[in-house]
Design an enzyme around this catalytic site. Sequence first.
Site, PDB file in Angstrom:
ATOM      1  N   THR A 117     -20.014  42.990  -8.405  1.00 17.97           N
ATOM      2  CA  THR A 117     -19.394  41.925  -9.188  1.00 17.97           C
ATOM      3  C   THR A 117     -19.538  42.251 -10.665  1.00 17.97           C
ATOM      4  OG1 THR A 117     -20.015  40.346  -7.495  1.00 17.97           O
ATOM      5  CG2 THR A 117     -19.707  39.456  -9.722  1.00 17.97           C
TER       6      THR A 117
ATOM      7  N   ARG B 294     -14.488  32.806   2.559  1.00 21.91           N
ATOM      8  CA  ARG B 294     -15.866  32.810   2.021  1.00 21.91           C
ATOM      9  C   ARG B 294     -15.798  32.863   0.487  1.00 21.91           C
ATOM     10  NH1 ARG B 294     -18.873  36.333  -1.572  1.00 21.91           N
ATOM     11  NH2 ARG B 294     -21.059  35.894  -1.232  1.00 21.91           N
ATOM     12  N   VAL B 295     -16.569  31.990  -0.129  1.00 21.34           N
ATOM     13  CA  VAL B 295     -16.630  31.958  -1.600  1.00 21.34           C
ATOM     14  C   VAL B 295     -18.084  32.171  -1.996  1.00 21.34           C
ATOM     15  CG1 VAL B 295     -16.355  30.482  -3.633  1.00 21.34           C
ATOM     16  CG2 VAL B 295     -14.611  30.464  -1.834  1.00 21.34           C
TER      17      VAL B 295
ATOM     18  N   ASP C 136     -21.024  33.071  -5.383  1.00 19.38           N
ATOM     19  CA  ASP C 136     -21.516  32.404  -6.595  1.00 19.38           C
ATOM     20  C   ASP C 136     -20.623  32.619  -7.801  1.00 19.38           C
ATOM     21  OD1 ASP C 136     -22.194  35.167  -6.483  1.00 19.38           O
ATOM     22  OD2 ASP C 136     -23.688  34.898  -8.066  1.00 19.38           O
TER      23      ASP C 136
ATOM     24  N   THR D 272     -25.299  38.953 -10.320  1.00 20.95           N
ATOM     25  CA  THR D 272     -24.583  39.764  -9.345  1.00 20.95           C
ATOM     26  C   THR D 272     -25.476  39.902  -8.109  1.00 20.95           C
ATOM     27  OG1 THR D 272     -25.491  41.829 -10.224  1.00 20.95           O
ATOM     28  CG2 THR D 272     -23.386  41.115 -11.121  1.00 20.95           C
TER      29      THR D 272
END
Length: 332
Positions: A183, A211-212, A214, A234
């Site tokens: 990320t 799916r999500v 942070d 991350t």
Amino acid sequence: MSDGRVTHPLLVASRNADIGFAAGMELLRAGAPALDAAVAVVQRVEDNPKDHTVGYGGLPNLHGDVELDAMVMDGSTLKAGAVAALKGFRHPVVIARKVLETLPHVLLAGEGAAEFAREMGFEEESLLTDEARTIWKRRLEAEADGLPPGVARYYRHMARLARSLAKDPEAAAQEHGTDVTGTVIVIAQDHAGHLAVATSTSGWAWKYPGRVGDTPIPGAGGYADNRYGAAGCTGRGEMAMRAVTARSVVLYMKMGLPLWSAAREAVLDLYALEDEFASGVTLYAVDAHGNHVGMSNQEGRTYIFQTAHMTAPAERPCIFVGPDGRWHIPSS
Ligand code: GLY
């Protein structure tokens, strides 16, 4: 760490953001606001097809769709904008900013986010590169026991497949030998000392559709408040969501802890989580004075930063915090 000099303009980020630092620093040097710079950096990472964890070229979910999450937060106003599980648009961070500027909402997900992107005139395209498709298929075929996507039986086994196949972005990228991993999170501090954070990810590879993580959740994957500081995460987003990690760092600073201690408390909060899938989470944090640190529950992580005095970003090791709370400061 700062030595008392004014350190801003400043960029602090995950390592894969280096590709965008020149653009972000140019904006900061020209007097642009922190949010402009943070978004400009992240946008360039989203364009990088070699980064299989962000934007174009990201690794897809179990259906083979690239689903993207992104967020921006402005530390001057505490306004945030975000999109989650967005398909078909290569710059989710820019769309997240549009959400902040245009809507009475903070977060749009899925088809609603895509509808908004279309309405705002963003161009739709396929984000799945041949290389990402090959990586995705190879692992699926090796581990899915003759259940190729497309057959009806596959769709009855997706929960099992997500448990065995889904990989956090950093682990997935490392496993497949890509140059840049994970990320992207960028914290910018402008001439006026204002802070902003921008984040973007394709999330877990082979994840359950929808799916999500942070990354698009203000407080979890990123948070900025000019009065105290900014932070982003991350790694395994499920942990940062449960511990509200980015906001925790800033809140610990508000409660009087110095930057390093605030970040360490947030790492310790992660150790308290019971999690059979527990893995690495790395924090990137800046205080209101421009001091910065990277801290992790995993050894060997690094982050990058650049001030206006520097000609290029520098890489610095993150401090590893063990479950006993001791920090291990690698020599840089
Ligand atoms: N930290 C990124 C994710 O878990 O999706």
